[in-house]
Motif scaffolding. Sequence first.
Motif, PDB file in Angstrom:
ATOM      1  N   ILE A  40      41.161  55.108  17.022  1.00 26.20           N
ATOM      2  CA  ILE A  40      42.605  54.845  17.039  1.00 26.20           C
ATOM      3  C   ILE A  40      42.881  53.363  17.260  1.00 26.20           C
ATOM      4  N   ALA A  41      42.218  52.763  18.264  1.00 28.11           N
ATOM      5  CA  ALA A  41      42.446  51.347  18.548  1.00 28.11           C
ATOM      6  C   ALA A  41      41.971  50.462  17.397  1.00 28.11           C
ATOM      7  N   GLN A  42      40.858  50.798  16.791  1.00 26.75           N
ATOM      8  CA  GLN A  42      40.333  49.982  15.687  1.00 26.75           C
ATOM      9  C   GLN A  42      41.270  49.990  14.487  1.00 26.75           C
ATOM     10  N   GLN A  43      41.758  51.184  14.121  1.00 26.15           N
ATOM     11  CA  GLN A  43      42.658  51.285  12.982  1.00 26.15           C
ATOM     12  C   GLN A  43      44.011  50.638  13.279  1.00 26.15           C
ATOM     13  N   ALA A  44      44.522  50.858  14.482  1.00 25.76           N
ATOM     14  CA  ALA A  44      45.802  50.233  14.845  1.00 25.76           C
ATOM     15  C   ALA A  44      45.688  48.716  14.846  1.00 25.76           C
ATOM     16  N   GLY A  45      44.589  48.181  15.402  1.00 24.85           N
ATOM     17  CA  GLY A  45      44.399  46.742  15.420  1.00 24.85           C
ATOM     18  C   GLY A  45      44.256  46.156  14.025  1.00 24.85           C
ATOM     19  N   PHE A  46      43.630  46.901  13.106  1.00 23.65           N
ATOM     20  CA  PHE A  46      43.446  46.414  11.741  1.00 23.65           C
ATOM     21  C   PHE A  46      44.789  46.161  11.055  1.00 23.65           C
ATOM     22  N   TYR A  47      45.743  47.055  11.273  1.00 23.67           N
ATOM     23  CA  TYR A  47      47.044  46.903  10.614  1.00 23.67           C
ATOM     24  C   TYR A  47      47.986  45.981  11.395  1.00 23.67           C
ATOM     25  N   ALA A  51      47.159  43.459  13.240  1.00 22.95           N
ATOM     26  CA  ALA A  51      46.714  42.064  13.179  1.00 22.95           C
ATOM     27  C   ALA A  51      47.386  41.320  12.037  1.00 22.95           C
ATOM     28  N   ALA A  52      47.748  42.022  10.976  1.00 24.83           N
ATOM     29  CA  ALA A  52      48.410  41.371   9.845  1.00 24.83           C
ATOM     30  C   ALA A  52      49.785  40.860  10.218  1.00 24.83           C
ATOM     31  N   PHE A  53      50.395  41.391  11.271  1.00 22.05           N
ATOM     32  CA  PHE A  53      51.717  40.963  11.715  1.00 22.05           C
ATOM     33  C   PHE A  53      51.652  40.109  12.983  1.00 22.05           C
ATOM     34  N   GLY A  54      50.440  39.795  13.417  1.00 19.75           N
ATOM     35  CA  GLY A  54      50.283  39.019  14.639  1.00 19.75           C
ATOM     36  C   GLY A  54      50.667  39.787  15.873  1.00 19.75           C
ATOM     37  N   ALA A  55      50.570  41.101  15.829  1.00 21.93           N
ATOM     38  CA  ALA A  55      50.992  41.942  16.964  1.00 21.93           C
ATOM     39  C   ALA A  55      49.815  42.733  17.506  1.00 21.93           C
ATOM     40  N   THR A  56      48.679  42.080  17.616  1.00 28.05           N
ATOM     41  CA  THR A  56      47.466  42.775  18.064  1.00 28.05           C
ATOM     42  C   THR A  56      47.621  43.356  19.460  1.00 28.05           C
ATOM     43  N   ILE A  57      48.366  42.697  20.326  1.00 27.26           N
ATOM     44  CA  ILE A  57      48.506  43.152  21.703  1.00 27.26           C
ATOM     45  C   ILE A  57      49.149  44.527  21.790  1.00 27.26           C
ATOM     46  N   PHE A  58      49.930  44.886  20.745  1.00 25.63           N
ATOM     47  CA  PHE A  58      50.602  46.187  20.785  1.00 25.63           C
ATOM     48  C   PHE A  58      49.634  47.361  20.561  1.00 25.63           C
ATOM     49  N   VAL A  59      48.376  47.040  20.268  1.00 25.51           N
ATOM     50  CA  VAL A  59      47.354  48.097  20.202  1.00 25.51           C
ATOM     51  C   VAL A  59      47.272  48.813  21.543  1.00 25.51           C
ATOM     52  N   VAL A  60      47.413  48.072  22.638  1.00 28.92           N
ATOM     53  CA  VAL A  60      47.353  48.685  23.978  1.00 28.92           C
ATOM     54  C   VAL A  60      48.512  49.656  24.149  1.00 28.92           C
ATOM     55  N   ASP A  61      49.706  49.266  23.723  1.00 34.13           N
ATOM     56  CA  ASP A  61      50.863  50.151  23.852  1.00 34.13           C
ATOM     57  C   ASP A  61      50.653  51.433  23.054  1.00 34.13           C
ATOM     58  N   LEU A  62      50.262  51.265  21.797  1.00 31.65           N
ATOM     59  CA  LEU A  62      50.097  52.423  20.925  1.00 31.65           C
ATOM     60  C   LEU A  62      49.005  53.352  21.443  1.00 31.65           C
ATOM     61  N   SER A  63      47.860  52.765  21.798  1.00 24.67           N
ATOM     62  CA  SER A  63      46.736  53.593  22.254  1.00 24.67           C
ATOM     63  C   SER A  63      47.066  54.310  23.550  1.00 24.67           C
ATOM     64  N   GLY A  64      47.663  53.591  24.507  1.00 27.30           N
ATOM     65  CA  GLY A  64      47.941  54.203  25.800  1.00 27.30           C
ATOM     66  C   GLY A  64      48.904  55.361  25.701  1.00 27.30           C
ATOM     67  N   VAL A  65      50.041  55.160  25.028  1.00 30.52           N
ATOM     68  CA  VAL A  65      51.034  56.229  24.929  1.00 30.52           C
ATOM     69  C   VAL A  65      50.506  57.404  24.114  1.00 30.52           C
ATOM     70  N   LEU A  66      49.887  57.100  22.976  1.00 28.10           N
ATOM     71  CA  LEU A  66      49.400  58.172  22.108  1.00 28.10           C
ATOM     72  C   LEU A  66      48.311  58.996  22.777  1.00 28.10           C
ATOM     73  N   ILE A  67      47.392  58.332  23.462  1.00 27.38           N
ATOM     74  CA  ILE A  67      46.289  59.065  24.098  1.00 27.38           C
ATOM     75  C   ILE A  67      46.794  59.908  25.263  1.00 27.38           C
ATOM     76  N   LEU A  68      47.634  59.332  26.118  1.00 30.03           N
ATOM     77  CA  LEU A  68      48.065  60.067  27.305  1.00 30.03           C
ATOM     78  C   LEU A  68      49.031  61.199  26.980  1.00 30.03           C
ATOM     79  N   ARG A  69      49.890  61.011  26.006  1.00 31.39           N
ATOM     80  CA  ARG A  69      50.885  62.041  25.683  1.00 31.39           C
ATOM     81  C   ARG A  69      50.328  63.119  24.753  1.00 31.39           C
ATOM     82  N   GLU A  70      49.499  62.745  23.796  1.00 29.25           N
ATOM     83  CA  GLU A  70      49.132  63.684  22.743  1.00 29.25           C
ATOM     84  C   GLU A  70      47.627  63.882  22.581  1.00 29.25           C
ATOM     85  N   ILE A  71      46.915  62.803  22.291  1.00 30.70           N
ATOM     86  CA  ILE A  71      45.543  62.926  21.827  1.00 30.70           C
ATOM     87  C   ILE A  71      44.616  63.507  22.878  1.00 30.70           C
ATOM     88  N   GLY A  72      44.731  63.056  24.106  1.00 32.90           N
ATOM     89  CA  GLY A  72      43.798  63.511  25.142  1.00 32.90           C
ATOM     90  C   GLY A  72      43.836  65.007  25.348  1.00 32.90           C
TER      91      GLY A  72
END
Length: 395
Positions: free
Chosen positions: A204-211, A213-234
């Motif tokens: 999840i983090a690798q794919q999110a970071g890949f896309y 990074a094209a917008f210069g928003a790599t730091i938002f990988v933490v937001d996406l991964s944290g919310v998605l994992i804790l609410r749904e994926i885990g």
Amino acid sequence: MEKSDAMDARAPLHHPTITLDGDGEALSANFAGAWTVATAGAAEQAVDALNSLPEPRRATKAPAMITFDLSQVVTADTAGAWIIHRERARAEFVGHRVALAGVGPRVEFLLAEIENHIPRLLDRPRRPYLAVRALMAIGESAANSGRDGVGLLSMLGLFGWRLATVFTAFRRLRITSILANFDRACRGAVPIVMLMSFLVGLIIAQQAGFYLAAFGATIFVVDLSGVLILREIGVLLAAILVAGRSGSAFTAEIGSMRMREEVDALNVLGLDPVEVLVVPRLIALILALPVLAFLSDIAALLGAGLISWVSLGISPDIFIQRLNEIVTPLEFWVGIAKAPFMALIIGLVGCSEGLKVGGSSESLGRQTTSSVVKAIFLVIVVDGLFAIFFAALGI
């Protein structure tokens, strides 16, 4: 027509013979001698006289009527009667009309029995059109789904009633069985759950970071991964793995007991199978899945943090700091709150499918497969319903 003998005139008295008499529109085949299994070879030679008859469809002077005269048949058994029946059927097949005369009671009985035991061609039912078959399949699937839903509701009500009974009489609560099932469902599943969650979090983090990074928003990988994992994926990943592991095990265990009639033995002993087999398993699974969901969250976040550090350049301290800023305890509890309900669904499906097992290993395999498929499907449905519910609450 000149008289034709199939056998020599000097043959013994009981030797089977066929003599053809008559011409024109009427012909008589006179059967004589003993038509038994002992003289079957001679009988097969005797019927050669009938093979010389012309076929009505090919000769205009062929007789329209043949009479099989059995008055001179001394004795007969099933083998001889079968030869007579066969020759009659063969003559009728080529177009002759055949009548029997001089039939004794024994021969008549044998011929009737042979006629009753001739295999009949089964009428193949006409297959309905493709559209009709598709509609029938849809209707059957809907009916089966309705029956499964009623069965699950019935099992849920029975489980609630037995659980209330157990807690009012605490001595009937089987603590040892609950702990044994908890150990198998929880401790035994920790390695596979954490490994799969770690890999999924990494992806999840690798794919999110890949896309991103094209917008210069790599730091938002933490937001996406944290919310998605804790609410749904885990919790969802843990529930799916438990459904394939523990749910199928419940079905196989109870189904094997059904095959060996151990469930019937419990009834004979005055014990309730639901109280003995279902209640401890469901309690153990309801306690185990929240623990597995928590461990799944930890492993998935470790995987996301590792790939963020290695591939995206987000150091662990920045990852943890950003995670603390974005993720609140509410995100964690939203995910954990789903776990007991998913565990209840998995346990109910596994136990109810196990109680449906018949007396064959084929039935056991079929119900085990059905248990896994239904449990995973219902887990995803429950997760979707929770998502709608929390969205309506604005959580």
